[in-house]
Design a protein around this motif. Structure first.
Motif, PDB file in Angstrom:
ATOM      1  N   PRO A   1       0.828  -1.209   0.000  1.00 25.58           N
ATOM      2  CA  PRO A   1       0.000   0.000   0.000  1.00 25.58           C
ATOM      3  C   PRO A   1       0.862   1.259   0.000  1.00 25.58           C
ATOM      4  O   PRO A   1       1.883   1.301   0.686  1.00 25.58           O
ATOM      5  CB  PRO A   1      -0.780  -0.110   1.317  1.00 25.58           C
ATOM      6  CG  PRO A   1       0.058  -0.967   2.183  1.00 25.58           C
ATOM      7  CD  PRO A   1       0.769  -1.918   1.280  1.00 25.58           C
ATOM      8  N   LEU A   2       0.463   2.257  -0.797  1.00 31.76           N
ATOM      9  CA  LEU A   2       1.220   3.513  -0.876  1.00 31.76           C
ATOM     10  C   LEU A   2       0.244   4.672  -1.020  1.00 31.76           C
ATOM     11  O   LEU A   2      -0.890   4.474  -1.437  1.00 31.76           O
ATOM     12  CB  LEU A   2       2.140   3.493  -2.102  1.00 31.76           C
ATOM     13  CG  LEU A   2       3.302   2.504  -2.117  1.00 31.76           C
ATOM     14  CD1 LEU A   2       3.857   2.386  -3.520  1.00 31.76           C
ATOM     15  CD2 LEU A   2       4.382   2.920  -1.160  1.00 31.76           C
ATOM     16  N   TYR A   3       0.704   5.876  -0.674  1.00 28.82           N
ATOM     17  CA  TYR A   3      -0.121   7.062  -0.910  1.00 28.82           C
ATOM     18  C   TYR A   3       0.038   7.471  -2.364  1.00 28.82           C
ATOM     19  O   TYR A   3       1.022   8.085  -2.739  1.00 28.82           O
ATOM     20  CB  TYR A   3       0.302   8.199   0.007  1.00 28.82           C
ATOM     21  CG  TYR A   3       0.032   7.911   1.451  1.00 28.82           C
ATOM     22  CD1 TYR A   3      -1.276   7.921   1.927  1.00 28.82           C
ATOM     23  CD2 TYR A   3       1.052   7.611   2.329  1.00 28.82           C
ATOM     24  CE1 TYR A   3      -1.551   7.636   3.245  1.00 28.82           C
ATOM     25  CE2 TYR A   3       0.785   7.322   3.654  1.00 28.82           C
ATOM     26  CZ  TYR A   3      -0.511   7.339   4.102  1.00 28.82           C
ATOM     27  OH  TYR A   3      -0.777   7.054   5.406  1.00 28.82           O
TER      28      TYR A   3
ATOM     29  N   ASP B   1      -1.354   9.662  -4.200  1.00 29.06           N
ATOM     30  CA  ASP B   1      -1.395  11.068  -4.612  1.00 29.06           C
ATOM     31  C   ASP B   1      -0.177  11.852  -4.118  1.00 29.06           C
ATOM     32  O   ASP B   1      -0.133  13.067  -4.238  1.00 29.06           O
ATOM     33  CB  ASP B   1      -2.701  11.732  -4.166  1.00 29.06           C
ATOM     34  CG  ASP B   1      -3.027  11.419  -2.716  1.00 29.06           C
ATOM     35  OD1 ASP B   1      -2.186  10.786  -2.059  1.00 29.06           O
ATOM     36  OD2 ASP B   1      -4.107  11.814  -2.256  1.00 29.06           O
ATOM     37  N   MET B   2       0.816  11.143  -3.559  1.00 27.99           N
ATOM     38  CA  MET B   2       2.021  11.849  -3.111  1.00 27.99           C
ATOM     39  C   MET B   2       3.137  11.685  -4.116  1.00 27.99           C
ATOM     40  O   MET B   2       3.227  10.665  -4.790  1.00 27.99           O
ATOM     41  CB  MET B   2       2.502  11.259  -1.783  1.00 27.99           C
ATOM     42  CG  MET B   2       1.942  11.928  -0.575  1.00 27.99           C
ATOM     43  SD  MET B   2       2.642  11.176   0.897  1.00 27.99           S
ATOM     44  CE  MET B   2       3.705  12.477   1.470  1.00 27.99           C
TER      45      MET B   2
ATOM     46  N   ASP C   1       8.644  13.220  -1.840  1.00 28.56           N
ATOM     47  CA  ASP C   1       7.961  13.692  -0.635  1.00 28.56           C
ATOM     48  C   ASP C   1       7.620  12.533   0.275  1.00 28.56           C
ATOM     49  O   ASP C   1       7.736  12.621   1.496  1.00 28.56           O
ATOM     50  CB  ASP C   1       6.649  14.406  -1.012  1.00 28.56           C
ATOM     51  CG  ASP C   1       6.903  15.699  -1.725  1.00 28.56           C
ATOM     52  OD1 ASP C   1       8.035  16.198  -1.615  1.00 28.56           O
ATOM     53  OD2 ASP C   1       5.984  16.198  -2.396  1.00 28.56           O
ATOM     54  N   TYR C   2       7.205  11.442  -0.358  1.00 28.36           N
ATOM     55  CA  TYR C   2       6.800  10.273   0.419  1.00 28.36           C
ATOM     56  C   TYR C   2       7.989   9.702   1.194  1.00 28.36           C
ATOM     57  O   TYR C   2       7.889   9.435   2.399  1.00 28.36           O
ATOM     58  CB  TYR C   2       6.210   9.225  -0.516  1.00 28.36           C
ATOM     59  CG  TYR C   2       5.861   7.939   0.177  1.00 28.36           C
ATOM     60  CD1 TYR C   2       4.904   7.921   1.191  1.00 28.36           C
ATOM     61  CD2 TYR C   2       6.484   6.743  -0.151  1.00 28.36           C
ATOM     62  CE1 TYR C   2       4.583   6.760   1.845  1.00 28.36           C
ATOM     63  CE2 TYR C   2       6.164   5.575   0.498  1.00 28.36           C
ATOM     64  CZ  TYR C   2       5.218   5.582   1.495  1.00 28.36           C
ATOM     65  OH  TYR C   2       4.914   4.420   2.142  1.00 28.36           O
TER      66      TYR C   2
ATOM     67  N   PHE D   1       8.773  11.927   4.019  1.00 27.21           N
ATOM     68  CA  PHE D   1       7.769  11.768   5.078  1.00 27.21           C
ATOM     69  C   PHE D   1       8.087  10.544   5.949  1.00 27.21           C
ATOM     70  O   PHE D   1       8.102  10.621   7.182  1.00 27.21           O
ATOM     71  CB  PHE D   1       6.387  11.642   4.422  1.00 27.21           C
ATOM     72  CG  PHE D   1       5.302  11.111   5.312  1.00 27.21           C
ATOM     73  CD1 PHE D   1       4.910  11.797   6.456  1.00 27.21           C
ATOM     74  CD2 PHE D   1       4.647   9.929   4.989  1.00 27.21           C
ATOM     75  CE1 PHE D   1       3.897  11.305   7.261  1.00 27.21           C
ATOM     76  CE2 PHE D   1       3.635   9.433   5.787  1.00 27.21           C
ATOM     77  CZ  PHE D   1       3.265  10.123   6.936  1.00 27.21           C
ATOM     78  N   VAL D   2       8.381   9.424   5.293  1.00 23.33           N
ATOM     79  CA  VAL D   2       8.677   8.193   6.040  1.00 23.33           C
ATOM     80  C   VAL D   2       9.948   8.378   6.876  1.00 23.33           C
ATOM     81  O   VAL D   2      10.011   7.975   8.039  1.00 23.33           O
ATOM     82  CB  VAL D   2       8.808   6.995   5.086  1.00 23.33           C
ATOM     83  CG1 VAL D   2       9.244   5.760   5.846  1.00 23.33           C
ATOM     84  CG2 VAL D   2       7.499   6.729   4.378  1.00 23.33           C
TER      85      VAL D   2
ATOM     86  N   GLN E   1      11.057   2.636   1.060  1.00 19.11           N
ATOM     87  CA  GLN E   1      10.523   3.175   2.318  1.00 19.11           C
ATOM     88  C   GLN E   1      10.788   2.224   3.484  1.00 19.11           C
ATOM     89  O   GLN E   1      10.935   2.652   4.620  1.00 19.11           O
ATOM     90  CB  GLN E   1       9.044   3.552   2.200  1.00 19.11           C
ATOM     91  CG  GLN E   1       8.065   2.420   1.945  1.00 19.11           C
ATOM     92  CD  GLN E   1       7.638   1.685   3.200  1.00 19.11           C
ATOM     93  OE1 GLN E   1       7.696   2.207   4.298  1.00 19.11           O
ATOM     94  NE2 GLN E   1       7.219   0.434   3.020  1.00 19.11           N
TER      95      GLN E   1
ATOM     96  N   SER F   1      -7.324   1.592   1.402  1.00 17.39           N
ATOM     97  CA  SER F   1      -6.145   1.348   0.561  1.00 17.39           C
ATOM     98  C   SER F   1      -5.061   0.555   1.288  1.00 17.39           C
ATOM     99  O   SER F   1      -4.068   0.183   0.683  1.00 17.39           O
ATOM    100  CB  SER F   1      -5.576   2.670   0.074  1.00 17.39           C
ATOM    101  OG  SER F   1      -5.033   3.377   1.157  1.00 17.39           O
TER     102      SER F   1
ATOM    103  N   THR G   1      -3.092   1.638   3.591  1.00 21.49           N
ATOM    104  CA  THR G   1      -1.967   2.443   4.066  1.00 21.49           C
ATOM    105  C   THR G   1      -1.988   2.604   5.574  1.00 21.49           C
ATOM    106  O   THR G   1      -0.987   2.996   6.165  1.00 21.49           O
ATOM    107  CB  THR G   1      -1.970   3.833   3.414  1.00 21.49           C
ATOM    108  OG1 THR G   1      -3.297   4.327   3.414  1.00 21.49           O
ATOM    109  CG2 THR G   1      -1.474   3.760   1.992  1.00 21.49           C
TER     110      THR G   1
ATOM    111  N   LEU H   1       0.607   0.524   6.913  1.00 19.30           N
ATOM    112  CA  LEU H   1       1.910   1.147   6.707  1.00 19.30           C
ATOM    113  C   LEU H   1       2.185   2.167   7.810  1.00 19.30           C
ATOM    114  O   LEU H   1       3.262   2.206   8.393  1.00 19.30           O
ATOM    115  CB  LEU H   1       1.869   1.853   5.353  1.00 19.30           C
ATOM    116  CG  LEU H   1       3.157   2.085   4.624  1.00 19.30           C
ATOM    117  CD1 LEU H   1       3.751   0.776   4.203  1.00 19.30           C
ATOM    118  CD2 LEU H   1       2.876   2.929   3.399  1.00 19.30           C
TER     119      LEU H   1
END
Lengths: 310, 241
Positions: free
Chosen positions: A85-87, A89-90, A94-95, A98-99, A146, B80, B82, B85
């Motif tokens: 799973p990942l964001y 829209d990032m 940046d992702y 963030f991590v 990540q 999703s 996340t 995560l």
């Protein structure tokens, strides 16, 4: 860092997803987690990463218990969850930043770590894109990046090579082996050759229980106590002559002609005996020509199938 | 604390990266501006330099605006995957909820900052009660905090954004009108109890410039309750599934 799992149980309603399992993983070991779908691999990983509490039992990671020091454990673990799973829209950079911030990576080192991860995971071409615009293979690489960005002591990867191209798979395996020299790695996969190529130790679980634990050689030896040979013998008068004389050998327990190949036989030896020498001598004595003698190994697939089907 | 701020910062960036922030702020300003300055019993008809009409309208615009902000906060993470995560990073469930809460509150503060020209304009028209205006803004913030935590709770129990949106509107309606209406039809201590539960009672007194500790306790405890329930729902995965 050592991982010590003691009598771990997780129930979903009445179903036991993980049923009283115990195992240890020591530093510098790469453990392959195998099992059919729904065997409890992912549940175990979710418990190890402190996402979910077990119904019973304890996990001790480098002296910290999942019940009391979840925060300390989470800091030391890099985790790639199932389905990655990942964001979406990032932006990728940046992702990763963030991590890194979440993991409390030193502010001066963040840029350096991100650059390293981008190099290691081969993300340089796509680094300014949004994650949602990346292909599946690139997303998988972002997931790996990540997981490793804070240089964790323990890496837990749920199917790390899905969606990668063959070159990338080789690279990622090499990377995992490299990391596994100093760190503890647990990975789950459905791809059996991958386990053999990367892992020091294999753990097969089925219905929430451990059914096999050991190196691939140990597992093979357990599954196959007797030698199996495929031989091709030419110049004999007929098949029956070969079958009768070979069966007469002391070390041979069984001989079978291979149906679609002429003059080819499968020969099983008795337990803990080898028939290679006897066969050769027999052929010399009878003036047969031995054109093939191949020891047949039990494949990991066979072991897996035998242990996980009831 | 640091982790909460990191998460809040990321959420706020996501708002602005994905246009949600711009659209919602525009709608919020458009709606409250229209009803404050142009339509109906607007600010010019009162004969007094006051922002009272704006505060009454913001009561309703915030009611629609906030669920739209909070609806995806936890439900989308659950849908999703996340969330897994996030919770396997060094973050507790409570820190995740607080980070989201803070991001929404920050966006509300930004939206309210854009209404400061209203205040400046009205103060040119006549002598304005500065204390009442400050108190009114304070009331809007308190109400937003309470509505955000209700929204986060609604978002935590489903992985569908629309369900989360509707659910937080339904819960909101109870606090904004239904308790108020019911309190009028009951007498005695039960009526008083309903009156105390009604958000409008407290909001009205704060926006008129009367700040009582009872009002502050009300907003803070409503906010805390929502956040606590949201965290409890997240933690439920540890017990059963």
């Amino acid at each position: 860092m050592n991982i010590q799992v003691t009598n771990l149980t997780k129930k979903y309603g009445t179903q036991r997803a993980v049923d009283n399992i115990s195992f240890n993983v020591s530093t510098g070991e790469i453990l392959g987690f195998l099992g059919p779908n729904g065997a409890g691999k992912t549940t175990t990983m979710k418990i190890l990463t402190c996402f979910m509490a077990p119904t019973d039992g304890d996990v001790n990671i480098g002296g910290y218990s999942i019940h009391e020091d979840a925060a300390e454990i989470k800091r030391r673990i890099g985790y790639l969850p199932e389905n990655n799973p990942l964001y979406l829209d990032m932006q990728m950079l940046d992702y990763l930043e963030f991590v890194a911030h979440l993991h409390g990576v030193d502010k001066n080192k963040i840029d350096k770590r991100i650059a390293e991860m981008i190099a290691v995971c081969g993300l340089n071409v796509e680094k300014h894109k949004k994650i949602g615009e990346l292909s599946k293979g690139y997303r998988q690489r972002v997931g790996l990046a990540q997981a490793m960005i804070h240089d964790p002591d323990i890496l837990i990867l749920d199917e790390p090579t899905t969606g990668l191209d063959p070159n990338q798979i080789v690279e990622i395996r090499k990377l995992i082996r490299e990391i596994g020299k100093e760190k503890t790695v647990i990975l789950s996969t459905h791809i059996l050759p991958e386990v053999e190529a990367t892992c020091d130790r294999i753990l097969i679980i089925n219905n929430g229980k451990i059914v096999a634990d050991g190196t691939s050689e140990v597992l093979r030896k357990q599954a196959q106590s007797e030698e199996t040979l495929r031989v091709q013998i030419l110049d004999a008068k007929n098949k029956d002559e070969i079958i009768t004389s070979v069966s007469a050998l002391d070390s041979v327990s069984m001989i079978d002609p291979v149906s679609d190949m002429d003059n080819t036989f499968i020969i099983n030896s008795r337990a803990n005996q080898s028939s290679k020498r006897n066969l050769f001598n027999l052929c010399v004595e009878k003036k047969w020509v031995l054109t093939e003698m191949t020891p047949l190994e039990t494949k990991l697939e066979d072991i897996f199938r035998e242990l996980t089907t009831n | 604390m640091n982790e909460i701020l990191v998460l809040a910062h990321k959420e706020l960036r996501t708002f602005f990266d994905s246009l949600i922030a711009y659209i919602l702020i525009t709608i919020f300003l458009g709606m409250s501006g229209f009803f404050t300055w142009l339509f109906g019993s607007d600010i010019f008809f009162i004969g007094q330099a006051t922002l009272q009409p704006f505060f009454s309208i913001a009561y309703w615009t915030l009611f629609f605006f906030i669920p739209a902000l909070t609806m995806r906060m936890l439900s989308e993470e659950k849908r999703s995957g996340t969330l897994e995560l996030l919770l396997t990073k060094p973050l507790s469930d409570w820190q995740v909820v607080m980070g989201k809460f803070l991001a929404c509150l920050e966006l509300i503060v930004i939206a309210l900052l854009f209404t400061l020209p209203y205040y400046i304009t009205v103060s040119f028209i006549g002598p304005i009660d500065h204390g009442a205006v400050i108190s009114g803004y304070f009331g809007m913030l308190l109400m937003s905090a309470a509505l955000i935590s209700i929204g986060l709770f609604a978002s935590s129990i489903t992985n569908n954004q629309i369900v989360a949106f509707l659910l937080s509107l339904v819960i909101g309606v109870f606090f904004l009108i239904i308790f108020d209406v019911l309190s009028n039809s009951f007498t005695g201590s039960f009526g008083q109890f309903l009156n105390y539960l009604s958000l409008s009672t407290h909001y009205e007194s704060v926006s008129r410039g009367v700040i009582d500790s009872r009002n502050i306790i009300y907003f803070l405890s409503l906010g805390y309750l929502g956040l606590f329930l949201a965290e409890s729902v997240l933690s439920k995965r540890n017990i059963v599934e």
